[in-house]
Design an enzyme around this catalytic site. Sequence first.
Site, PDB file in Angstrom:
ATOM      1  N   SER A 283       0.859  -1.183   0.000  1.00  0.00           N
ATOM      2  CA  SER A 283       0.000   0.000   0.000  1.00  0.00           C
ATOM      3  C   SER A 283       0.894   1.231   0.000  1.00  0.00           C
ATOM      4  O   SER A 283       1.995   1.206   0.538  1.00  0.00           O
ATOM      5  CB  SER A 283      -0.879  -0.024   1.248  1.00  0.00           C
ATOM      6  OG  SER A 283      -1.201   1.286   1.650  1.00  0.00           O
ATOM      7  N   LYS A 289       0.892  -3.382   4.831  1.00  0.00           N
ATOM      8  CA  LYS A 289      -0.022  -4.131   3.983  1.00  0.00           C
ATOM      9  C   LYS A 289       0.649  -5.072   2.988  1.00  0.00           C
ATOM     10  O   LYS A 289       1.681  -4.764   2.412  1.00  0.00           O
ATOM     11  CB  LYS A 289      -0.900  -3.156   3.195  1.00  0.00           C
ATOM     12  CG  LYS A 289      -1.896  -2.446   4.053  1.00  0.00           C
ATOM     13  CD  LYS A 289      -3.051  -3.348   4.450  1.00  0.00           C
ATOM     14  CE  LYS A 289      -4.104  -3.158   3.488  1.00  0.00           C
ATOM     15  NZ  LYS A 289      -5.301  -3.597   3.335  1.00  0.00           N
TER      16      LYS A 289
END
Length: 464
Positions: A283, A289
């Site tokens: 991300s 992420k």
Amino acid sequence: MAKNKNNQAIWGIRIKDNTSNLFQKIGSSIDIDKRLYKEDIAVSIAHVEMLFKQKIITFKIKNKIIYGLNKIEKEISKNKLEFNKKYEDIHMNIEKRLFQIIGDEAGYVHTARSRNDQVIADFKIWIKSANKEIKSKLNSLIKTSLKLAEKNIYTIMPGFTHLKNAQAISFAHYLMAYIEMFNRDKKRFNNNLDNLNENPLGVAALTGTSFNIDRYYTTKKLGFNKPTNNSIDTVSDRDFVLDFLYSVSVCSMHISRIAEELIIWNSDAYNLINLSDKVVTGSSIMPQKKNPDLLEFLRGKSGSTYGNLFSMLTILKGLPLSYFKDLQDDKEIVFKSYDTLIGCLKIFEEVIKNLRPNKDQMLKLANNGYITATDLADYLVKNHSLSFRKAYQKTVGIVNLAEKKKKNLNELSLNEMKKIIPGLKGDVLKVFDLKNSVNSKRSYGGTSFDNIKKMIMKYKKLND
Ligand code: ARG
């Protein structure tokens, strides 16, 4: 034969004014259908060989044309031929180039044919090899999935209905379900071969031709099975295009379903599978992420393959016989669907190669949700002479008891259960064992370990 000035369209003698420049630019299909160049040249060679055999053209002209066509093929494959939008499509660009190479005798190549039958012949041959390529990618995907299945015969997980724990299964059995889908996809592409194998060449513009051509000869030369029956139908038929687009749509729908499932399994809530770094992305703001973007890409792509199928259906809707320019879009649509599917098949195989089941979590989840309740009901039918409905009711009593006591079924004592089902014997406890539960489903096609091994063997042989 009319003299052909090489800087104008073939019909430049009849249509005095140049076609709108704008239309030449926008309406030309050369940027798309240049992908058919090999097929177009093969079709033209088969055609002139037939014309010679039938004494419609001379030996010398036939050889000259074939020489020119082979030269053009080399030029195109080496990116040395500059196409001109003015000549609309691949067929006219090749014919124009043929004039440049061999001169006026190029004018004989189009005897007893039209672009209408030519383009379908090219296209059918192209789709046949596209079918082959897709099947080989499916084979490779099946092989990779089989490897993962083989490693996970004894990996126990919950099988879901309504996304709720239903009954225990082997992860391999799950993977083998995907293989069934991909195998059906292969069959679907094979089923399309019947229509693809009908040779359109020789129906000319729409009526057939007054020349004494031999359509069986070109049929054999080009690897078709038989000539098409009706010249009008042949030039307007695009059912074979729809068949292809539908088969691509179904295959990409399968990939989309599986992708969606794996996205759920990869979520932090489920955590049933791990994806290696190769098949996740990060991300831009959240440093922690690891997102399953590849799977999301695959899930989304069925949108465009369905769109392509619907474009073609819509183009054909209400289109009278026989040829219309509307049909020209078929190539772009098919190429797009093909490229999308090939990309998806490759990416999906990569995902499968980079996917690891989280076995602990699978087992943990399988221990939730009273997943062996059906096994208990089956046990009662077999050992307590109850009808299945009666056994189902008794089992509900046990499940309710477990729920009240906040226990799993296998955590209930025999005495606790006897309060609901008096006379229950100690061997009932084995039905709560997950491995035993999975392995007890020995009916053909069930999740027992033996069944899975047999299916793996079967597909390994099939795919050899
Ligand atoms: N490029 C055309 C197509 O793909 C070839 C057929 C042209 N025929 C015609 N009658 N204009 O549809």
